[in-house]
Structure formats: C-alpha cells, structure tokens
Design an enzyme around this catalytic site. Structure first.
Site, short mmCIF file in Angstrom:
data_model
loop_
_atom_site.label_atom_id
_atom_site.label_comp_id
_atom_site.label_asym_id
_atom_site.label_seq_id
_atom_site.Cartn_x
_atom_site.Cartn_y
_atom_site.Cartn_z
N ARG A 198 36.01 32.48 50.27
CA ARG A 198 35.36 31.67 49.24
C ARG A 198 34.24 31.01 50.16
O ARG A 198 33.49 30.45 49.39
CB ARG A 198 35.98 31.10 48.37
N ARG A 225 43.80 28.05 31.13
CA ARG A 225 43.78 27.44 32.29
C ARG A 225 43.13 25.95 32.11
O ARG A 225 42.09 26.06 31.73
CB ARG A 225 43.46 28.07 33.50
N ARG A 233 32.42 24.87 38.41
CA ARG A 233 32.67 25.99 39.31
C ARG A 233 31.75 27.08 39.70
O ARG A 233 31.63 27.53 40.87
CB ARG A 233 34.09 26.72 38.72
N LYS A 238 37.47 39.85 38.59
CA LYS A 238 38.00 40.38 39.89
C LYS A 238 39.59 40.55 39.65
O LYS A 238 39.94 41.61 40.19
CB LYS A 238 37.80 39.45 40.81
N ARG A 288 39.46 33.41 28.13
CA ARG A 288 40.55 33.65 29.12
C ARG A 288 42.10 33.16 28.71
O ARG A 288 41.84 31.91 28.55
CB ARG A 288 40.28 33.63 30.45
P1 ADP Z 1 38.22 36.37 37.79
O1 ADP Z 1 39.38 37.15 38.23
O2 ADP Z 1 37.13 37.34 38.28
O3 ADP Z 1 38.15 35.02 37.32
P2 ADP Z 1 39.38 37.74 35.31
O4 ADP Z 1 39.76 39.08 35.64
O5 ADP Z 1 40.39 36.97 35.04
O6 ADP Z 1 38.33 37.29 36.18
O7 ADP Z 1 38.59 37.88 33.90
C1 ADP Z 1 38.18 36.88 33.10
C2 ADP Z 1 38.12 37.15 31.73
O8 ADP Z 1 37.44 38.21 31.12
C3 ADP Z 1 39.74 37.55 31.13
O9 ADP Z 1 40.11 36.83 30.08
C4 ADP Z 1 39.73 39.17 31.07
O10 ADP Z 1 40.43 39.60 30.12
C5 ADP Z 1 38.19 39.19 30.83
N1 ADP Z 1 37.66 40.65 31.12
C6 ADP Z 1 37.86 41.06 32.37
N2 ADP Z 1 37.05 42.16 32.73
C7 ADP Z 1 36.26 42.58 31.13
C8 ADP Z 1 35.44 43.44 30.87
N3 ADP Z 1 34.90 44.36 31.83
N4 ADP Z 1 35.03 43.12 29.88
C9 ADP Z 1 35.21 42.08 29.09
N5 ADP Z 1 36.08 41.17 29.37
C10 ADP Z 1 36.71 41.28 30.45
P1 ADP Z 2 38.40 32.36 39.44
O1 ADP Z 2 38.78 33.92 39.76
O2 ADP Z 2 38.40 32.15 37.97
O3 ADP Z 2 37.08 31.77 39.92
P2 ADP Z 2 40.52 31.63 40.93
O4 ADP Z 2 41.92 31.58 40.27
O5 ADP Z 2 40.47 32.24 41.89
O6 ADP Z 2 39.56 31.35 39.88
O7 ADP Z 2 40.53 29.93 41.76
C1 ADP Z 2 41.08 28.89 40.87
C2 ADP Z 2 40.63 27.50 41.73
O8 ADP Z 2 41.56 27.77 43.00
C3 ADP Z 2 39.36 27.46 42.32
O9 ADP Z 2 38.37 26.70 41.52
C4 ADP Z 2 39.49 26.57 43.65
O10 ADP Z 2 39.82 25.19 43.28
C5 ADP Z 2 40.71 27.32 44.04
N1 ADP Z 2 40.80 28.39 44.95
C6 ADP Z 2 40.99 29.56 44.78
N2 ADP Z 2 40.92 30.30 46.03
C7 ADP Z 2 40.31 29.54 46.91
C8 ADP Z 2 39.75 29.68 48.14
N3 ADP Z 2 39.56 31.05 48.62
N4 ADP Z 2 39.09 28.66 48.74
C9 ADP Z 2 39.23 27.26 48.05
N5 ADP Z 2 39.49 27.18 46.89
C10 ADP Z 2 40.02 28.13 46.32
#
Ligand code: ADP
Ligand code: ADP
Ligand code: ZN
Length: 217
Positions: free
Chosen positions: A88, A159, A170, A13, A127
């Site tokens: 969420r 992270r 998660r 995302k 990541r």
């Molecule tokens: P999210 O915000 O949904 O948690 P991220 O955008 O941070 O996901 O992506 C998670 C990990 O996967 C990162 O290390 C990113 O570089 C990698 N990633 C994102 N999109 C792709 C893809 N289409 N193919 C392979 N790796 C990806």
């Molecule tokens: P990812 O995209 O990899 O799932 P985020 O960076 O969006 O991770 O979120 C990291 C953490 O921050 C979540 O596991 C949660 O603890 C908190 N968080 C983020 N957004 C929200 C939300 N909308 N509601 C509640 N907790 C949140």
C-alpha cells in the site's frame, strides 16, 4: 501464481480475490483481514493497529511488512497467493520485491482496479460483512437472502472505518500513498488495468483475461 491486487478502498478487490482464490486454490492474503482478526483477538499488533485503522490512516510500514514476511513463510503459499491490500506504499512494494528476490521469486502480475470515486463511496457505504464467516455483502448490489443476516445465520455488521467520516480520509490516503504503486508496477512491466465499473461476473472475466493474456497497459 503470485498476484498483487491494487486499487482504492471499496473497488471490489476482496470480492474478486475471494473468487479467484477458490478457483485456483491459492490463499487470499488480505492485510486488512489479518489486522481486523488481530484487533478482535486484542494481540499486541491488533492493539497498535486499532488507532490507525479507526482513523483511516495506514498502519506503519514496518508492522505490515513483518506481518507479510511471516505470512509468506507459511506452507500454503508455495503455489502462489493473491495479495489484497498489500503493498500500500512504495516502501512496502520495495520490501516485497526484496523479500521475493531473496528466495528467487517474483510477482507475476499486479492488477489495478479502477472505479470513479462516487461509485467507490456507494460500494463502501453499503458494504456489510459477517463477523463469523467473513463473507462480504452489499445492501443493494449483493444483498443476503434475508436482510441483515448472513447465509451462515450470523447478523451482518458494518466496518467502523466504512462510516462516511473515515472514508474521505481513506480515499485521500489512497491517492497520496498507494496510487504511486501504479507507476511502480507499470515501470516493471507487471501492471494490468481493470475497469471495475461492471458486475462482479464481468470484472471476474477481465481478471481472467489479465492473468492469462498477460496484457500490460
Ligand atoms: P475492497 O476489498 O476493494 O475494499 P470489496 O470487495 O469489499 O472491496 O467490495 C466493496 C463493496 O462493493 C462490497 O459491499 C461488495 O459486495 C461490493 N462489490 C464488489 N464488487 C462489486 C461489483 N462489481 N459491483 C457492485 N458491487 C460490488
Ligand atoms: P479496503 O480494502 O476497504 O481499503 P482494508 O481492509 O484493506 O480496506 O484495510 C483496512 C485498513 O487496514 C486500512 O485503512 C489501513 O488502516 C489498514 N491496512 C490494511 N492493509 C494495510 C497495509 N498494507 N498498510 C498499512 N495499513 C493497512
Ligand atoms: Zn457468515
């Protein structure tokens, strides 16, 4: 263009939101990024959020809803925005709908990114992010030119909540609390489903199609 990016942790995302945000010059609003900044600055919200984030739990709805309400009042949101990681929970989704209604606005589209769980785990495990410029890499799928170092020269970090013991929690929280939003946006005719099991470029193409053809599923 007011968009919601919905999907499990690690699906990509943030990566897609960052690209789209640059392309359309609308802010990428990621509640996770806002919370991590608050933690780094040791603000009251940051201190409260830390224990939830470190345990892989959701931060309480009222805290998050307040953060978003304040953020959406800022001037740069006038032409739209991409919400990444919010809402969420159903309660957050309802609060968002209500806030927008009050100003005669609405969400244009909710994009739901889908990926098998074993791929999510691989994406999360590799990541790495830059604490300075916030750029996100992957050790195998999107490595930096120099191992462990951002193009801005800063050492990359993992992270804390991306460690395997927290990731399981998660993913369970996602299934129980966030996945019901898929149905919520489907019922409102706003949902587009995106197969995220492709390259970043291929997923970006699907995102474009979903926004402009407004195909719902
Ligand atoms: P999210 O915000 O949904 O948690 P991220 O955008 O941070 O996901 O992506 C998670 C990990 O996967 C990162 O290390 C990113 O570089 C990698 N990633 C994102 N999109 C792709 C893809 N289409 N193919 C392979 N790796 C990806
Ligand atoms: P990812 O995209 O990899 O799932 P985020 O960076 O969006 O991770 O979120 C990291 C953490 O921050 C979540 O596991 C949660 O603890 C908190 N968080 C983020 N957004 C929200 C939300 N909308 N509601 C509640 N907790 C949140
Ligand atoms: Zn950097």
């Amino acid at each position: 263009m007011r968009l919601v990016f919905l999907g499990p942790p690690g699906v990509g995302k943030g990566t897609q939101a960052e690209r789209l945000s640059k392309q359309y010059r609308v802010p990428h609003i990621a509640t996770g990024d806002i919370l991590r900044a608050a933690m780094a600055n040791k603000t009251p919200v940051g201190l409260e959020a830390k224990s939830y984030i470190d345990a892989g739990k959701l931060v309480p709805d009222d805290v998050i809803i307040n953060i978003i309400r304040e953020r959406l009042k800022e001037h740069d949101t006038k032409e739209g925005y991409i919400l990444d990681g919010f809402p969420r929970t159903i309660k957050q989704g309802e609060a968002l709908s209500k806030t927008l209604e009050q100003s005669g606005e609405k969400i244009d589209r909710a994009l739901y990114f889908e990926l098998p769980e074993e791929e999510l785990v691989k994406r999360i495990a590799g990541r790495r992010s830059c604490p300075a410029c916030k750029k996100v890499y992957h050790t195998a799928f999107n490595p930096p030119p120099q191992e462990g170092v951002c193009t801005c020269g800063t050492a990359l970090v993992q992270r804390k909540d991306d460690r395997p013991e927290t990731v399981k929690e998660r993913l369970a929280v996602y299934r129980n609390e966030t996945a019901p939003l898929i149905q919520y946006y489907k019922e409102r005719g706003l949902l587009s489903q995106i197969d995220a099991d492709q390259s970043v470029e291929a997923v970006a193409k699907r995102v474009q199609d979903a926004i402009f053809q407004k195909k719902s599923s």
